[in-house]
Design a protein around this motif. Structure first.
Motif, mmCIF file in Angstrom:
data_model
loop_
_atom_site.group_PDB
_atom_site.id
_atom_site.type_symbol
_atom_site.label_atom_id
_atom_site.label_comp_id
_atom_site.label_asym_id
_atom_site.label_seq_id
_atom_site.Cartn_x
_atom_site.Cartn_y
_atom_site.Cartn_z
ATOM 1 N N ILE A 218 0.770 -1.214 0.128
ATOM 2 C CA ILE A 218 -0.041 -0.037 0.059
ATOM 3 C C ILE A 218 1.019 1.151 0.060
ATOM 4 O O ILE A 218 1.292 1.750 1.140
ATOM 5 N N PRO A 219 1.046 1.840 -1.114
ATOM 6 C CA PRO A 219 2.017 3.127 -1.253
ATOM 7 C C PRO A 219 1.735 4.167 -0.483
ATOM 8 O O PRO A 219 2.451 5.023 -0.033
ATOM 9 N N SER A 220 0.210 4.191 -0.281
ATOM 10 C CA SER A 220 -0.285 5.529 0.603
ATOM 11 C C SER A 220 -0.045 5.271 2.167
ATOM 12 O O SER A 220 -0.450 6.198 3.126
ATOM 13 N N TYR A 221 0.691 4.202 2.670
ATOM 14 C CA TYR A 221 0.801 3.822 3.953
ATOM 15 C C TYR A 221 2.246 4.486 4.317
ATOM 16 O O TYR A 221 3.253 3.981 3.651
ATOM 17 N N VAL A 222 2.096 5.446 5.184
ATOM 18 C CA VAL A 222 3.572 6.273 5.541
ATOM 19 C C VAL A 222 3.586 6.568 6.681
ATOM 20 O O VAL A 222 3.756 7.890 7.155
ATOM 21 N N PRO A 223 4.117 5.548 7.511
ATOM 22 C CA PRO A 223 4.412 5.766 9.225
ATOM 23 C C PRO A 223 5.677 6.453 9.162
ATOM 24 O O PRO A 223 6.543 6.478 8.453
ATOM 25 N N GLY A 224 5.810 6.868 10.581
ATOM 26 C CA GLY A 224 7.096 7.166 10.845
ATOM 27 C C GLY A 224 7.707 8.468 10.272
ATOM 28 O O GLY A 224 6.867 9.433 10.324
ATOM 29 N N GLN A 225 8.954 8.543 10.000
ATOM 30 C CA GLN A 225 9.599 9.503 9.153
ATOM 31 C C GLN A 225 8.961 9.712 7.729
ATOM 32 O O GLN A 225 9.435 10.867 7.138
ATOM 33 N N ALA A 226 8.174 8.757 7.324
ATOM 34 C CA ALA A 226 7.875 9.057 5.683
ATOM 35 C C ALA A 226 7.008 10.097 5.545
ATOM 36 O O ALA A 226 5.985 10.362 6.449
#
Length: 558
Positions: free
Chosen positions: A77-85
């Motif tokens: 899922i490219p729209s999953y952007v946890p942490g420092q992303a």
């Protein structure tokens, strides 16, 4: 399915703490298996966006998913952007499906939806996953979602279908209105947590029948950890294990914590031991702390902890202060602090129109301009509903009487402390503003306990809240557009977020991603900036007709 989709798009991205950029060439993701690509019609800016902006990866909803979903699918899922992303903020959204991937059966291109942002079953270390946080949000032209993420274990979708009757702005603003509704509709735990862990710390001798009375009236825990120099009281067939001191106990490990005593340092240490949604019961045994106590005010909002107390020696007396729900009560004198802001306005309108007998609503704000804008909208509603309404600036005027219900819009611990002083006996204090979970404040807990006060707070909204408010909007019972004060395209979104930060605009800001080149424009300035749109307002208020004209001007013929 993907005919006509652009390869790139405009998007507002958060790339670090307090670092917003407008990316004019962000990739438009193609939907893979189980995935849905939506075009964003409108998105509202929220104070929560500002909290994410400041905290970035430190925000509890920006961290990695730890449970509630097969974490193996997240890499697809490219729209999953946890942490420092880098992420895309924006969680108050109206969207329309543009394309779906293989295996998607319940959604079709062209369908229109309201987004429920909270994925409460998908957990992070200290909260839950959310749209606009560790999953990209709506401050972009197109957003990718995954059916496996947006569908709860009970089969409920976080996309709620909407008709074509409402303006996109009105759909998007159902979300903040639902958050306001949740702040009053939520139920409180009025008993000992069944099968929970209880901690008892006693600096005073505990009466032999203290637990007997408590457990008979409010239920029993599964086990008790007991810290005291004195003998443990009768546990009424509940396992009791002793511990030497508080420091050796695990943090956030106890659903019910009872403290017999009045030593400030002890109670300050105990806040760390209260579990999420835990209850701290302070039994003063006729003593007093004698000074303000460093209190975990942030955890009341984000951790759901609650604080009760009694000046006496019976912990069952404290339990009587807990209300069944967070709702205003008949005859309440209600004070909304920060009433001139977007969310404060919603609280004022909601409480005036709720139909509770005999309430009076006071609107407090330090900005006279915002108060004037609020009163213009609210005063006719107050007259219509026969509710006493008074706007005031606390820097120059203070109401003579105390308040039965206080709703706090500003995330300032000092204001929480002030509400204790201005609350009437048995008052409810709703800390609506999201004070970060790690933040503490010095509170006069002696006064809090003597008055039998009760702090409440909620975060986000439930699916049922959203459905209820959407029904009100679609039936015409609620015009969510009344809170709009400005509009913009993505180019104006960063300025809009700064306006939220500076509290310079008295109302909600709606972003239309389709309106490229549109900077931030307040409704007050529409006559000058876009007179054709201004002609479509209704007595200065945003309308579906105004939205249509705006989109026509910027070439969106959808």
């Amino acid at each position: 399915m993907e005919v006509g989709l652009p390869k790139t798009q405009y998007a507002v991205q958060l790339v670090g703490p307090d670092k917003l950029i407008l990316n004019k060439s962000k990739e438009v993701f193609r939907p893979g298996r189980h995935q849905i690509l939506c075009r964003v019609e409108a998105v509202g800016l929220c104070f929560s966006d500002l909290k994410l902006l400041k905290q970035f990866s430190g925000h509890v909803r920006k961290s990695r998913v730890v449970s509630g979903i097969d974490t193996g699918i997240l890499k697809d899922i490219p729209s999953y952007v946890p942490g420092q992303a880098a992420t895309v903020p924006g969680h108050e959204a109206a969207v329309r499906i543009e394309a779906v991937g293989a295996g998607v059966e319940n959604f079709k291109p062209g369908e229109r939806y309201l987004v429920q942002a909270d994925y409460r079953w998908i957990l992070t270390a200290n909260s839950n996953a959310a749209f606009g946080y560790n999953f990209e949000g709506a401050l972009q032209e197109y957003v990718l979602m995954d059916e496996r993420v947006i569908t709860s274990p009970q089969g409920d979708s976080m996309l709620l279908p909407v008709t074509e009757n409402l303006a996109s702005s009105a759909v998007a603003l159902v979300e903040p209105w639902a958050c306001v509704e949740d702040a009053y509709a939520s139920r409180e735990r009025t008993s000992i947590k069944a099968d929970g862990n209880m901690l008892i710390v006693a600096d005073r001798v505990v009466a032999e029948d203290a637990l007997l009375n408590l457990f008979n009236r409010y239920g029993k825990p599964a086990q008790i950890t007991y810290v005291s120099q004195s003998a443990a009281p009768n546990g009424q067939n509940v396992e009791i294990k002793r511990a030497g001191n508080i420091s050796e106990l695990i943090d956030a490990g106890y659903d019910d914590v009872i403290y017999f005593g009045c030593e400030p340092k002890t109670i300050e240490a105990l806040f760390e031991k209260v579990a999420a949604k835990g209850l701290l019961n302070i039994v003063l045994c006729s003593g007093r702390f004698g000074r303000n106590v460093v209190t975990a005010v942030g955890r009341i909002h984000y951790g759901g902890i609650r604080i009760i107390g009694t000046t006496g020696s019976d912990p069952a007396e404290s339990m009587q202060a807990i209300p069944a729900t967070d709702e205003i009560r008949a005859g309440d004198r209600i004070n909304v602090i920060g009433a001139g802001g977007p969310m404060g306005m919603m609280h004022v309108i909601r409480n005036i129109c709720q139909g509770i007998v005999g309430v009076s609503v006071f609107a407090s704000d330090v900005d006279d301009r915002r108060l004037a804008a609020l009163t213009k909208i609210v005063e006719p509603l107050a007259k219509k509903n026969n509710v006493q309404y008074k706007a005031y600036n606390p820097t120059g005027e203070k109401p003579a009487e105390d308040f039965d219900y206080i709703a706090l819009m500003a995330p300032v611990p000092e204001l929480v402390a002030a509400t204790v002083r201005s609350a009437a006996k048995r008052g409810l204090i709703n800390i609506f503003a999201g004070i970060p979970a790690t933040v503490t404040g010095e509170i006069d807990l002696d006064e809090y306990i003597e008055k039998r006060l009760y702090f409440i707070a909620t975060s986000g909204s439930t699916l049922e809240d959203m459905k209820r408010m959407l029904e009100k909007a679609e039936s015409g019972k609620l015009d969510t557009n009344v809170s709009i004060a400005a509009v913009c395209g993505l180019e104006g979104a960063a300025e809009g977020i700064r306006a939220v930060e500076n509290r310079s605009i008295a109302g909600k800001i709606i972003v239309y991603p389709a309106c490229k080149g549109l900077g931030l424009v307040t409704l007050d300035n529409l006559n000058k900036e876009m007179p054709q749109v201004a002609e479509c307002l209704n007595d200065g208020l945003w309308t579906k007709r105004a939205e249509k004209k705006l989109l026509e001007m910027y070439g969106d013929n959808v």
